[in-house]
Design a protein around this motif. Structure first.
Motif, PDB file in Angstrom:
ATOM      1  N   CYS A 239       1.039  -1.239   0.042  1.00 26.21           N
ATOM      2  CA  CYS A 239      -0.011  -0.022  -0.088  1.00 26.21           C
ATOM      3  C   CYS A 239       0.692   1.129  -0.144  1.00 26.21           C
ATOM      4  CB  CYS A 239      -0.897   0.050   1.196  1.00 26.21           C
ATOM      5  SG  CYS A 239      -2.373  -1.229   1.026  1.00 26.21           S
ATOM      6  N   GLY A 240       0.185   2.346  -0.824  1.00 26.30           N
ATOM      7  CA  GLY A 240       1.176   3.495  -0.691  1.00 26.30           C
ATOM      8  C   GLY A 240       1.292   4.045  -2.110  1.00 26.30           C
ATOM      9  N   LEU A 241       1.252   5.310  -2.225  1.00 25.33           N
ATOM     10  CA  LEU A 241       0.932   5.992  -3.332  1.00 25.33           C
ATOM     11  C   LEU A 241       2.285   5.914  -4.336  1.00 25.33           C
ATOM     12  CD1 LEU A 241      -0.785   7.972  -5.555  1.00 25.33           C
ATOM     13  CD2 LEU A 241       0.802   9.816  -4.456  1.00 25.33           C
ATOM     14  N   TYR A 242       2.069   4.907  -5.470  1.00 22.41           N
ATOM     15  CA  TYR A 242       3.296   4.574  -6.603  1.00 22.41           C
ATOM     16  C   TYR A 242       4.432   3.865  -6.004  1.00 22.41           C
ATOM     17  CZ  TYR A 242       0.829   8.638  -8.903  1.00 22.41           C
ATOM     18  OH  TYR A 242      -0.010   9.283  -9.480  1.00 22.41           O
ATOM     19  N   ASN A 306       5.274  15.323   0.102  1.00 21.79           N
ATOM     20  CA  ASN A 306       3.761  15.261   0.150  1.00 21.79           C
ATOM     21  C   ASN A 306       2.978  15.295  -1.216  1.00 21.79           C
ATOM     22  OD1 ASN A 306       3.671  15.754   2.945  1.00 21.79           O
ATOM     23  ND2 ASN A 306       4.005  18.003   2.595  1.00 21.79           N
ATOM     24  N   SER A 307       1.869  14.543  -1.297  1.00 31.18           N
ATOM     25  CA  SER A 307       1.277  14.448  -2.552  1.00 31.18           C
ATOM     26  C   SER A 307       0.629  15.883  -2.936  1.00 31.18           C
ATOM     27  CB  SER A 307      -0.058  13.358  -2.158  1.00 31.18           C
ATOM     28  OG  SER A 307      -0.935  13.560  -3.212  1.00 31.18           O
ATOM     29  N   SER A 308       0.715  16.213  -4.022  1.00 27.49           N
ATOM     30  CA  SER A 308       0.230  17.532  -4.562  1.00 27.49           C
ATOM     31  C   SER A 308      -1.376  17.376  -4.614  1.00 27.49           C
ATOM     32  CB  SER A 308       0.824  17.652  -6.197  1.00 27.49           C
ATOM     33  OG  SER A 308       0.392  16.713  -6.938  1.00 27.49           O
ATOM     34  N   VAL A 309      -1.970  16.275  -4.408  1.00 22.95           N
ATOM     35  CA  VAL A 309      -3.160  16.343  -4.028  1.00 22.95           C
ATOM     36  C   VAL A 309      -3.865  16.294  -2.888  1.00 22.95           C
ATOM     37  CG1 VAL A 309      -5.399  14.874  -4.876  1.00 22.95           C
ATOM     38  CG2 VAL A 309      -3.492  14.676  -6.415  1.00 22.95           C
ATOM     39  N   THR A 310      -3.399  15.470  -1.992  1.00 19.50           N
ATOM     40  CA  THR A 310      -3.857  15.315  -0.670  1.00 19.50           C
ATOM     41  C   THR A 310      -3.144  16.256   0.288  1.00 19.50           C
ATOM     42  OG1 THR A 310      -2.361  13.646   0.035  1.00 19.50           O
ATOM     43  CG2 THR A 310      -4.628  13.126  -1.286  1.00 19.50           C
ATOM     44  N   GLY A 311      -1.830  16.681   0.006  1.00 20.80           N
ATOM     45  CA  GLY A 311      -1.054  17.507   0.695  1.00 20.80           C
ATOM     46  C   GLY A 311      -0.249  16.585   1.830  1.00 20.80           C
TER      47      GLY A 311
END
Length: 477
Positions: A239-242, A306-311
């Motif tokens: 799990c985890g972005l990318y 930090n994600s540019s979408v969720t911050g």
């Protein structure tokens, strides 16, 4: 990004270099009780050729800053050669997601020649007296896909890299960095008895739990010598972005190609703001156990953006810094000692030759004669004597040193970039009037014609009459 000329094209990458890892990070790493940083470097830090879509030379500028910051805060550097022309593993962190083009396919030998040149260039720089006590370890190739091109060819390549690094360090033992060999996904037991009598070599293994089954490798140091976990994280799932790559999904949610049924949603594993004190304590227990079991380790990675979408950080169990801030990473890594076993698990001491002492750099002839360079055959390509190769006719690239002055404005000697003036062999480059394929070509494409082969030039291999017939090429996995 290169096509986005309105916003600066590839130059946008430099803003990332300027802002993501700074001197403040090196100060925090030292304050966290850590003593090493492992820094990945792609070959484009040195040069690019033709239409290769990488930002050339810029990352070298920031690696030099890292050396300065490491020196200032008492840290040491493990320079890891992370991305090779054509890719050594087919993963995105090698430069491009896709095929394997080092020691595999029609350009596999030429790409290996070029990669070894870059190892030599890096070794000449970091072996200089101005840098050798900071950059003390050199990982010569990150995660080479050994199952694709075979351990025999990997050992041949490593032996050539070893010789180049030790030549760069000059005569005598104990010169130049410690050399780290990734085990090529063969397992530690396959390396027992290899490189006996070498000068300060070690094995690098990446014991991630999240990408497959549990490891059966021992935690004790095997007979090879120093063994380091060059990468590990606190992730017990993917799990985890990318984490697996951009847009590739996860095994945990059943969205990764070829994965089984979904285990569950990833939100509970990525939304760290909802983690209870009990969960953070459990994760810290896992961190302490991992540190104690691995003994010598590098955590991947210090920091996640930090994600540019969720911050916020969307892969929390991969960020050491975030773990310190949120309370699941130990404030002092030394507190891990004895977590798994109160006894001392290190079996030592290492032999004198393994630490640069008596017997170092005395590789046995039966070993060196068994793993000569170049290989006779490559996977997906056949006999090396029939493949394109470069010729050692170019002038080697000398990496630039930083500029320093003392308080009076007098220049400080930061080195010439090339330690061993006796190391004057040419750099491999294309031969005029010959055809070469793109370094990133699919390995199944046949070699070009007319060929520019080592056998034809009598440059790198024995005359054709002395070439051992190649084995049948292994199928690609």
């Amino acid at each position: 990004m290169a096509a986005d000329t309105a916003n600066g094209g590839l130059g946008q990458l430099e803003n990332h270099y300027k802002t993501f890892i700074t001197e403040q990070d090196f100060a925090e790493i030292a304050a966290a009780g850590l003593n090493f940083v492992r820094i990945p470097l792609g070959y484009w830090a040195i040069e690019t050729r033709d239409n290769e879509p990488f930002l050339a030379k810029t990352s070298w500028t920031y690696f030099l800053k890292a050396i300065q910051w490491a020196r200032k805060y008492g840290l040491r550097i493990n320079l890891d050669y992370h991305a090779l022309p054509g890719s050594q593993n087919g993963w995105n962190h090698s430069g491009r997601l896709g095929t394997i083009g080092v020691l595999n396919g029609p350009m596999g030998y030429a790409n290996a020649q070029r990669s070894l040149d870059y190892i030599r260039i890096l070794a000449e720089f970091i072996s200089q007296p101005q840098y050798k006590d900071v950059v003390v370890m050199f990982g010569v190739t990150n995660e080479p896909q050994g199952p694709t091109f075979g351990q025999e060819n990997l050992v041949r390549y490593y032996l050539q890299a070893y010789n180049l690094v030790r030549t760069a360090g000059g005569t005598g033992t104990g010169n130049g960095p410690m050399i780290s060999f990734h085990e090529g996904f063969a397992g530690l037991d396959k390396w027992v008895g290899m490189f006996v009598g070498s000068d300060r070599t070690g094995l690098d293994i990446h014991p991630y739990l999240c990408f497959g089954g549990q490891s059966a490798d021992p935690t004790r140091t095997p007979p090879f010598g120093l063994t380091v976990a060059g990468e590990f994280s606190l992730a017990i799932n993917d799990c985890g972005l990318y984490v697996n790559g951009v847009g590739l999904g996860t095994r945990y949610e059943g969205t990764y190609q070829g994965s089984g049924p979904a285990i569950g949603p990833c939100d509970p594993w990525t939304d760290y703001a909802t983690w209870s004190d009990s969960m953070k304590a459990d994760i810290q227990s896992f961190a302490l156990s991992s540190m104690d079991a691995l003994q010598n380790y590098f955590f991947w990675t210090w920091k996640i953006g930090n994600s540019s979408v969720t911050g916020k950080v969307e892969s929390p169990q991969w960020s050491y810094q975030l773990g310190l801030q949120q309370g699941w990473m130990p404030l002092d890594p030394r507190s891990a000692a004895g977590t798994c076993d109160p006894s001392q698990p290190f079996v030592g001491p290492l032999s004198a030759w393994q630490t640069g002492g008596a017997g170092a750099n005395t590789l046995q002839p039966d070993f060196t004669n068994s793993y000569t360079w170049p290989p006779t055959s490559l996977s997906s390509a056949g006999a090396v004597s029939t493949l394109p190769s470069y010729v050692a006719s170019g002038t080697p690239i000398t990496l630039p040193a930083p500029t320093f002055t003392d308080k009076s404005g007098k220049p400080i000697n930061a080195g010439s970039g090339w330690l061993n003036t006796q190391d004057n062999a040419g750099m491999y480059e294309p031969q005029p009037q010959c055809n070469y394929l793109d370094p990133w070509v699919n390995p199944t494409v046949p070699p070009p014609a007319p060929l520019c082969t080592a056998a034809a030039r009598r440059a790198d291999v024995a005359p054709p009459s002395q070439i051992t017939p190649p084995p049948t090429p292994r199928p690609r996995p």
